[in-house]
Design a protein around this motif. Structure first.
Motif, PDB file in Angstrom:
ATOM      1  N   VAL A  21       0.868  -1.173   0.000  1.00 58.67           N
ATOM      2  CA  VAL A  21       0.000   0.000   0.000  1.00 58.67           C
ATOM      3  C   VAL A  21       0.904   1.221   0.000  1.00 58.67           C
ATOM      4  O   VAL A  21       1.742   1.379   0.889  1.00 58.67           O
ATOM      5  CB  VAL A  21      -0.950   0.017   1.219  1.00 58.67           C
ATOM      6  CG1 VAL A  21      -1.799   1.279   1.218  1.00 58.67           C
ATOM      7  CG2 VAL A  21      -1.841  -1.229   1.215  1.00 58.67           C
ATOM      8  N   VAL A  22       0.741   2.058  -1.021  1.00 58.25           N
ATOM      9  CA  VAL A  22       1.572   3.238  -1.169  1.00 58.25           C
ATOM     10  C   VAL A  22       0.654   4.454  -1.291  1.00 58.25           C
ATOM     11  O   VAL A  22      -0.180   4.509  -2.197  1.00 58.25           O
ATOM     12  CB  VAL A  22       2.483   3.142  -2.412  1.00 58.25           C
ATOM     13  CG1 VAL A  22       3.399   4.350  -2.509  1.00 58.25           C
ATOM     14  CG2 VAL A  22       3.301   1.864  -2.387  1.00 58.25           C
ATOM     15  N   GLY A  23       0.787   5.380  -0.371  1.00 61.69           N
ATOM     16  CA  GLY A  23      -0.068   6.570  -0.410  1.00 61.69           C
ATOM     17  C   GLY A  23      -1.543   6.236  -0.377  1.00 61.69           C
ATOM     18  O   GLY A  23      -2.354   6.920  -0.982  1.00 61.69           O
ATOM     19  N   ILE A  27      -1.557  -1.901  -4.162  1.00 61.26           N
ATOM     20  CA  ILE A  27      -0.835  -2.227  -5.389  1.00 61.26           C
ATOM     21  C   ILE A  27      -0.320  -3.653  -5.302  1.00 61.26           C
ATOM     22  O   ILE A  27       0.172  -4.080  -4.255  1.00 61.26           O
ATOM     23  CB  ILE A  27       0.341  -1.240  -5.586  1.00 61.26           C
ATOM     24  CG1 ILE A  27      -0.192   0.180  -5.772  1.00 61.26           C
ATOM     25  CG2 ILE A  27       1.228  -1.651  -6.762  1.00 61.26           C
ATOM     26  CD1 ILE A  27       0.875   1.260  -5.770  1.00 61.26           C
ATOM     27  N   ALA A  28      -0.437  -4.386  -6.418  1.00 60.39           N
ATOM     28  CA  ALA A  28       0.145  -5.719  -6.531  1.00 60.39           C
ATOM     29  C   ALA A  28       1.493  -5.566  -7.228  1.00 60.39           C
ATOM     30  O   ALA A  28       1.567  -5.122  -8.367  1.00 60.39           O
ATOM     31  CB  ALA A  28      -0.770  -6.641  -7.320  1.00 60.39           C
ATOM     32  N   LEU A  29       2.551  -5.905  -6.525  1.00 57.21           N
ATOM     33  CA  LEU A  29       3.905  -5.826  -7.052  1.00 57.21           C
ATOM     34  C   LEU A  29       4.320  -7.231  -7.467  1.00 57.21           C
ATOM     35  O   LEU A  29       4.226  -8.172  -6.677  1.00 57.21           O
ATOM     36  CB  LEU A  29       4.841  -5.272  -5.979  1.00 57.21           C
ATOM     37  CG  LEU A  29       6.302  -5.091  -6.322  1.00 57.21           C
ATOM     38  CD1 LEU A  29       6.496  -4.154  -7.502  1.00 57.21           C
ATOM     39  CD2 LEU A  29       7.050  -4.564  -5.098  1.00 57.21           C
ATOM     40  N   VAL A  30       4.733  -7.382  -8.727  1.00 56.45           N
ATOM     41  CA  VAL A  30       5.028  -8.695  -9.286  1.00 56.45           C
ATOM     42  C   VAL A  30       6.405  -8.686  -9.930  1.00 56.45           C
ATOM     43  O   VAL A  30       6.759  -7.751 -10.640  1.00 56.45           O
ATOM     44  CB  VAL A  30       3.980  -9.069 -10.370  1.00 56.45           C
ATOM     45  CG1 VAL A  30       4.326 -10.400 -11.022  1.00 56.45           C
ATOM     46  CG2 VAL A  30       2.583  -9.115  -9.791  1.00 56.45           C
ATOM     47  N   ILE A  40       0.722  -3.120 -10.516  1.00 57.13           N
ATOM     48  CA  ILE A  40      -0.632  -2.848 -11.023  1.00 57.13           C
ATOM     49  C   ILE A  40      -1.580  -2.714  -9.838  1.00 57.13           C
ATOM     50  O   ILE A  40      -1.286  -3.161  -8.728  1.00 57.13           O
ATOM     51  CB  ILE A  40      -1.125  -3.935 -12.001  1.00 57.13           C
ATOM     52  CG1 ILE A  40      -1.390  -5.273 -11.313  1.00 57.13           C
ATOM     53  CG2 ILE A  40      -0.144  -4.116 -13.163  1.00 57.13           C
ATOM     54  CD1 ILE A  40      -2.066  -6.296 -12.226  1.00 57.13           C
ATOM     55  N   GLY A  41      -2.716  -2.090 -10.094  1.00 50.39           N
ATOM     56  CA  GLY A  41      -3.731  -1.942  -9.061  1.00 50.39           C
ATOM     57  C   GLY A  41      -4.082  -3.304  -8.477  1.00 50.39           C
ATOM     58  O   GLY A  41      -4.230  -4.282  -9.217  1.00 50.39           O
ATOM     59  N   ASP A  42      -4.205  -3.373  -7.167  1.00 47.46           N
ATOM     60  CA  ASP A  42      -4.410  -4.649  -6.491  1.00 47.46           C
ATOM     61  C   ASP A  42      -5.860  -5.094  -6.441  1.00 47.46           C
ATOM     62  O   ASP A  42      -6.151  -6.196  -6.015  1.00 47.46           O
ATOM     63  CB  ASP A  42      -3.854  -4.573  -5.057  1.00 47.46           C
ATOM     64  CG  ASP A  42      -3.963  -5.908  -4.329  1.00 47.46           C
ATOM     65  OD1 ASP A  42      -3.569  -6.929  -4.917  1.00 47.46           O
ATOM     66  OD2 ASP A  42      -4.453  -5.921  -3.194  1.00 47.46           O
ATOM     67  N   ALA A  52      -3.323  -9.570  -5.589  1.00 49.80           N
ATOM     68  CA  ALA A  52      -2.065 -10.111  -5.057  1.00 49.80           C
ATOM     69  C   ALA A  52      -2.244 -11.521  -4.506  1.00 49.80           C
ATOM     70  O   ALA A  52      -1.274 -12.248  -4.340  1.00 49.80           O
ATOM     71  CB  ALA A  52      -1.491  -9.187  -3.985  1.00 49.80           C
ATOM     72  N   GLU A  53      -3.481 -11.926  -4.251  1.00 54.85           N
ATOM     73  CA  GLU A  53      -3.759 -13.280  -3.787  1.00 54.85           C
ATOM     74  C   GLU A  53      -3.916 -14.249  -4.944  1.00 54.85           C
ATOM     75  O   GLU A  53      -4.146 -15.440  -4.744  1.00 54.85           O
ATOM     76  CB  GLU A  53      -5.026 -13.282  -2.931  1.00 54.85           C
ATOM     77  CG  GLU A  53      -4.893 -12.466  -1.663  1.00 54.85           C
ATOM     78  CD  GLU A  53      -6.188 -12.399  -0.868  1.00 54.85           C
ATOM     79  OE1 GLU A  53      -7.098 -13.222  -1.106  1.00 54.85           O
ATOM     80  OE2 GLU A  53      -6.290 -11.516  -0.017  1.00 54.85           O
TER      81      GLU A  53
END
Length: 109
Positions: A21-23, A27-30, A40-42, A52-53
């Motif tokens: 979570v940024v600001g 976000i999903a970081l891959v 990309i948006g999570d 992200a799951e």
């Protein structure tokens, strides 16, 4: 807002998504199999589910609940039931750390 350090590149498992979570933006970081990082948006645009799951397959992230696949490059849904894209964020890697600015999304032509 400027980019925030979210983690080390080494903290992101290959072919898995890491929720950050940024600001206030989820976000999903891959990190794909080539070692390239994507952000990309999570939240799945079909069912308000954390992407992200889900499952990373090549250059896509699949929602675990209903199977919609989103492009890691464009955020576009590639399969139904989702039909709206998720945002794709610009990231930078500095000295082995991942930085994301949630106010800067990639412009896809």
């Amino acid at each position: 807002m400027s980019a925030e350090k979210v983690c080390s590149v080494d903290d992101v498992p290959v072919n898995q998504a890491l929720r950050v979570v940024v600001g206030g933006a989820p976000i999903a970081l891959v990190k794909d199999s080539a070692g390239e990082c994507h952000a990309i948006g999570d939240t799945c645009t079909h069912g308000d589910i954390s992407l992200a799951e889900g499952f990373v397959e090549e250059d896509t992230l699949e929602c675990w609940a209903h199977g919609s696949k989103f492009s890691l490059e464009t955020g576009m849904p590639l399969t139904l039931p989702a039909y709206e894209p998720v945002p794709v964020y610009e990231i930078s890697i500095v000295d082995g750390d991942v930085y994301i600015d949630p106010t800067k999304t990639k412009v896809i032509n």
